[in-house]
Scaffold this active site. Structure first.
Site, PDB file in Angstrom:
ATOM      1  N   MET A  34      -0.350  -1.960   6.860  1.00 24.56           N
ATOM      2  CA  MET A  34      -1.544  -2.713   6.450  1.00 24.56           C
ATOM      3  C   MET A  34      -1.114  -4.015   5.772  1.00 24.56           C
ATOM      4  O   MET A  34      -1.905  -4.622   5.038  1.00 24.56           O
ATOM      5  CB  MET A  34      -2.408  -1.875   5.508  1.00 24.56           C
ATOM      6  CG  MET A  34      -2.967  -0.630   6.185  1.00 24.56           C
ATOM      7  SD  MET A  34      -4.512  -0.058   5.473  1.00 24.56           S
ATOM      8  CE  MET A  34      -4.015   0.263   3.814  1.00 24.56           C
ATOM      9  N   GLY A  35       0.129  -4.409   5.966  1.00 23.35           N
ATOM     10  CA  GLY A  35       0.602  -5.639   5.335  1.00 23.35           C
ATOM     11  C   GLY A  35       0.948  -5.412   3.868  1.00 23.35           C
ATOM     12  O   GLY A  35       1.138  -4.275   3.438  1.00 23.35           O
ATOM     13  N   ALA A  36       1.037  -6.516   3.094  1.00 21.92           N
ATOM     14  CA  ALA A  36       1.513  -6.478   1.698  1.00 21.92           C
ATOM     15  C   ALA A  36       2.862  -5.747   1.675  1.00 21.92           C
ATOM     16  O   ALA A  36       3.074  -4.812   0.907  1.00 21.92           O
ATOM     17  CB  ALA A  36       0.493  -5.793   0.791  1.00 21.92           C
ATOM     18  N   GLU A  39      10.103  -3.564   0.431  1.00 22.04           N
ATOM     19  CA  GLU A  39      11.356  -3.040   0.976  1.00 22.04           C
ATOM     20  C   GLU A  39      11.155  -1.700   1.709  1.00 22.04           C
ATOM     21  O   GLU A  39      11.901  -1.382   2.638  1.00 22.04           O
ATOM     22  CB  GLU A  39      12.390  -2.952  -0.160  1.00 22.04           C
ATOM     23  CG  GLU A  39      13.778  -2.464   0.218  1.00 22.04           C
ATOM     24  CD  GLU A  39      14.427  -3.182   1.421  1.00 22.04           C
ATOM     25  OE1 GLU A  39      14.183  -4.393   1.618  1.00 22.04           O
ATOM     26  OE2 GLU A  39      15.171  -2.496   2.175  1.00 22.04           O
ATOM     27  N   HIS A  41       8.654  -0.943   3.662  1.00 20.62           N
ATOM     28  CA  HIS A  41       8.290  -1.296   5.047  1.00 20.62           C
ATOM     29  C   HIS A  41       9.493  -1.891   5.777  1.00 20.62           C
ATOM     30  O   HIS A  41       9.664  -1.666   6.977  1.00 20.62           O
ATOM     31  CB  HIS A  41       7.152  -2.324   5.056  1.00 20.62           C
ATOM     32  CG  HIS A  41       5.887  -1.844   4.412  1.00 20.62           C
ATOM     33  ND1 HIS A  41       5.508  -2.208   3.142  1.00 20.62           N
ATOM     34  CD2 HIS A  41       4.922  -1.016   4.877  1.00 20.62           C
ATOM     35  CE1 HIS A  41       4.353  -1.639   2.851  1.00 20.62           C
ATOM     36  NE2 HIS A  41       3.981  -0.908   3.870  1.00 20.62           N
ATOM     37  N   GLN A  65     -10.579   3.343   6.343  1.00 20.02           N
ATOM     38  CA  GLN A  65      -9.886   4.271   5.446  1.00 20.02           C
ATOM     39  C   GLN A  65     -10.081   3.939   3.967  1.00 20.02           C
ATOM     40  O   GLN A  65      -9.459   4.537   3.101  1.00 20.02           O
ATOM     41  CB  GLN A  65      -8.403   4.383   5.808  1.00 20.02           C
ATOM     42  CG  GLN A  65      -7.559   3.157   5.568  1.00 20.02           C
ATOM     43  CD  GLN A  65      -6.180   3.309   6.191  1.00 20.02           C
ATOM     44  OE1 GLN A  65      -6.010   3.130   7.388  1.00 20.02           O
ATOM     45  NE2 GLN A  65      -5.174   3.645   5.385  1.00 20.02           N
ATOM     46  N   GLN A 178      -0.274  11.803   4.929  1.00 12.79           N
ATOM     47  CA  GLN A 178      -0.560  11.008   6.140  1.00 12.79           C
ATOM     48  C   GLN A 178       0.428  11.370   7.246  1.00 12.79           C
ATOM     49  O   GLN A 178       0.056  11.555   8.405  1.00 12.79           O
ATOM     50  CB  GLN A 178      -0.476   9.527   5.799  1.00 12.79           C
ATOM     51  CG  GLN A 178      -0.555   8.622   7.019  1.00 12.79           C
ATOM     52  CD  GLN A 178      -0.675   7.157   6.647  1.00 12.79           C
ATOM     53  OE1 GLN A 178      -1.746   6.672   6.379  1.00 12.79           O
ATOM     54  NE2 GLN A 178       0.445   6.438   6.633  1.00 12.79           N
ATOM     55  N   SER A 211       2.633  -0.956  -2.332  1.00 13.88           N
ATOM     56  CA  SER A 211       1.925  -2.244  -2.402  1.00 13.88           C
ATOM     57  C   SER A 211       1.049  -2.302  -3.656  1.00 13.88           C
ATOM     58  O   SER A 211       0.678  -3.366  -4.119  1.00 13.88           O
ATOM     59  CB  SER A 211       1.035  -2.424  -1.177  1.00 13.88           C
ATOM     60  OG  SER A 211       1.775  -2.198  -0.011  1.00 13.88           O
TER      61      SER A 211
HETATM   62  O1  PAF Z   1       0.160   3.777   5.744  1.00 18.20           O
HETATM   63  C1  PAF Z   1      -0.507   2.777   6.048  1.00 18.20           C
HETATM   64  O2  PAF Z   1      -0.151   1.642   5.755  1.00 18.20           O
HETATM   65  C2  PAF Z   1      -1.822   2.979   6.797  1.00 18.20           C
HETATM   66  O3  PAF Z   1      -2.466   4.134   6.400  1.00 18.20           O
HETATM   67  C3  PAF Z   1      -1.647   2.926   8.313  1.00 18.20           C
HETATM   68  C4  PAF Z   1      -0.761   4.051   8.815  1.00 18.20           C
HETATM   69  C5  PAF Z   1      -1.062   1.596   8.735  1.00 18.20           C
HETATM   70  C6  PAF Z   1      -3.019   3.075   8.990  1.00 18.20           C
HETATM   71  O4  PAF Z   1      -3.889   2.072   8.587  1.00 18.20           O
END
Ligand code: PAF
Length: 309
Positions: A34-36, A39, A41, A65, A178, A211
């Protein structure tokens, strides 16, 4: 090669097929975000780059979400910095669609439901969150399917068999619930993709990168360290075949006045059902996952560690 930014599904299909052909690629990786980016990511992206010929990262702040519009508005949008970070890791393509591109008819009528696994832990305090997350992950996994080498019938298999490219998607272990749900969705609904879990990245003092950490004051950040300390204590007890004594670890967290503990438990890594017996006064045996969530100042933080004995 410079990272290419695309914003529509059609551009993504065209660009990823071209890259696979150019590189004579045998595999494609997808890193949904989702950006932002931080490290954590970067590690997801690096792992994907190491394991695949073509790597796509998506950046999409998914309205489905978020329970509340304020949270959605407040979510940091840092596209330029995100692109720079992904380029540094060697990501080929960034897919950053608009809300209209992903949900052209407005909110989707048909969605993925997370079932009982989505109602506990994080799901208990964020109703509908995992339905929204799984719905967009399902869409992103479809957008990211490698196109090159598809036979005329459109049939597809993962794993690079039959001359078709392998397809992998990367998720952080930090969002353990998740991850468990994505694995269940992929297994239950036969998605043609391998899910790869990437370990949590921590700062030197142990705080799991998130984030949301940017919203912590210095004092709150210091207080938040008790989460990873309590988890580490459990992991050490498990490794030493000692009783976990979850109660004492909980008391340690609750003694920190800036931290409002939501849950702290030890669960089965796949079903996320509590492993009650293992947490009491008997030495820990087997595999488990310690999960914790707490509000620190304005921020809800989650963390977890695998337990093994
Ligand atoms: O973990 C996340 O950043 C979000 O939940 C995802 C998997 C990109 C779905 O929007």
């Amino acid at each position: 090669m410079a990272t290419q930014l695309v914003t529509t599904a059609a551009e993504l299909r065209e660009a990823s097929a071209r890259l696979l052909a150019q590189k004579a690629g045998r595999s494609q990786g997808l890193v949904p975000t989702m950006g932002a980016l931080h490290e954590g990511h970067a590690r997801l992206a690096r792992t994907a780059v190491e394991q695949n010929d073509v790597v796509v990262a998506s950046i999409f702040v998914n309205p489905l979400q978020f329970g509340d519009a304020v949270d959605l508005d407040r979510y940091p949008r840092t596209l330029d910095a995100d692109l720079a970070l992904l380029e540094e890791q060697g990501v080929d393509l960034v897919f950053a669609p608009s809300v209209e591109e992903v949900y052209p008819g407005g909110e989707p009528l048909v969605r993925v439901t997370a079932g009982s696994l989505g109602e506990k832990w994080e799901g208990a305090s964020r109703p509908g969150h995992f339905d929204g997350a799984l719905t967009v992950v399902a869409k992103l996994l479809h957008y990211g399917i490698p196109r090159s080498g598809l036979p005329a019938t459109g049939a597809f298999v993962s794993g690079g068999g039959g001359g078709l490219p392998a397809y992998r998607a990367y998720f952080g272990q930090k969002d353990a619930q998740q991850l468990a749900l994505v694995r269940r969705m992929v297994a239950d609904l036969n998605f043609p993709v391998e899910i790869v879990a990437v370990p949590t990245v921590r700062s030197e003092d142990g705080l799991a990168l998130s984030s949301r950490n940017r919203f912590l004051s210095a004092e709150e950040r210091e207080a938040a360290l008790v989460l990873s300390q309590a988890l580490r204590l459990l992991a050490e007890r498990a490794t030493a075949h000692q009783p976990l004594d979850l109660e004492s670890a909980r008391a340690m967290v609750e003694s920190q006045s800036l931290v409002g503990l939501d849950y702290f438990d030890v669960v089965d890594p796949l079903t996320l059902e509590p492993l009650a017996e293992n947490c009491r006064k008997v030495p820990f045996r087997g595999e488990g996952l310690a999960l914790i969530a707490a509000k620190v100042g304005p921020v809800r933080l989650i963390d977890n560690v695998p337990l093994s004995s």
